[in-house]
Design an enzyme around this catalytic site. Structure first.
Site, PDB file in Angstrom:
ATOM      1  N   ASP A   1      35.929  47.086  36.663  1.00 22.65           N
ATOM      2  CA  ASP A   1      37.355  47.050  37.014  1.00 22.65           C
ATOM      3  C   ASP A   1      38.218  47.087  35.760  1.00 22.65           C
ATOM      4  OD1 ASP A   1      36.609  46.756  39.705  1.00 22.65           O
ATOM      5  OD2 ASP A   1      36.738  44.564  39.614  1.00 22.65           O
TER       6      ASP A   1
ATOM      7  N   ASP B   1      31.757  40.734  41.499  1.00 21.82           N
ATOM      8  CA  ASP B   1      32.894  40.331  40.671  1.00 21.82           C
ATOM      9  C   ASP B   1      32.600  38.931  40.154  1.00 21.82           C
ATOM     10  OD1 ASP B   1      34.342  42.675  41.091  1.00 21.82           O
ATOM     11  OD2 ASP B   1      35.383  41.876  42.836  1.00 21.82           O
TER      12      ASP B   1
END
EC number: 3.4.23.36
Length: 191
Positions: free
Chosen positions: A163, A149
């Site tokens: 995501d 991330d």
């Protein structure tokens, strides 16, 4: 033009209100949208994969990079949990869920005639494959890898492009469902 089209003035598979109707096989007439689904999925997957390769190579183990001051930064973290870092001890469960999502989308694709549904499912598929790739191949590997991330808005969780694709696909599915559009291209109303 078929006899039905001449009689109604409308293309076959469309009712007088311009909405798709069910054909004899139970689905709307038209072309299946598997190609669109796969194209969107591949694009979402490749964007996610390339972005992760770049940020891991250039940004990991470095200070965050400010994109818009402190409002938006690039800050690489490895997330072994779900969204917002929840459930870090359950990495294998998230791997199984991602795999199940892929299987469900593959089954739905056989009856997919709706362009908006093809886009939505393509986003879900590409995002699921993006995060599944991390879980399978990133350290420590074997269904337990940490998802990369790096998009870090102020006062929000750090996330990635996979995501984003999953959230956008899910949001689009909710809208399509509320509008009564089914994956097979038919429109239903709740009377």
């Amino acid at each position: 033009m078929t006899e039905a089209e001449q009689a109604t003035g409308m293309p076959e598979g469309v009712d007088g209100a311009g909405e798709a109707t069910a054909g004899e096989s139970g689905g709307a007439k038209g072309k299946r949208r598997i190609g669109v689904l796969l194209t969107v999925a591949v694009c979402a997957y490749l964007l996610d994969l390339i972005s992760k390769l770049v940020v891991v190579a250039k940004l990991e183990h470095h200070d965050p990079i400010e994109v818009f001051g402190t409002w938006l930064q690039f800050n690489v973290i490895r997330n072994r949990g779900a969204a917002f870092g929840i459930g870090e001890a359950m990495t294998i469960v998230f791997t199984v869920i991602a795999t199940a999502v892929i299987v469900v989308i593959a089954r739905l694709a056989r009856k997919l005639y709706s362009l908006p549904w093809a886009i939505a499912l393509g986003l879900l598929l590409g995002g699921a494959f993006g995060n599944l790739t991390d879980r399978l191949f990133r350290s420590p590997g074997g269904f337990q890898g940490g998802v990369v991330d790096f998009i870090a808005p102020a006062h929000f969780a750090v996330f990635n492009l996979a995501d984003s694709a999953i959230v956008c696909g899910g949001f689009l599915i909710v809208i399509l469902s509320f509008r009564g559009l089914d994956p097979d291209g038919t429109v239903h109303t709740d009377d």
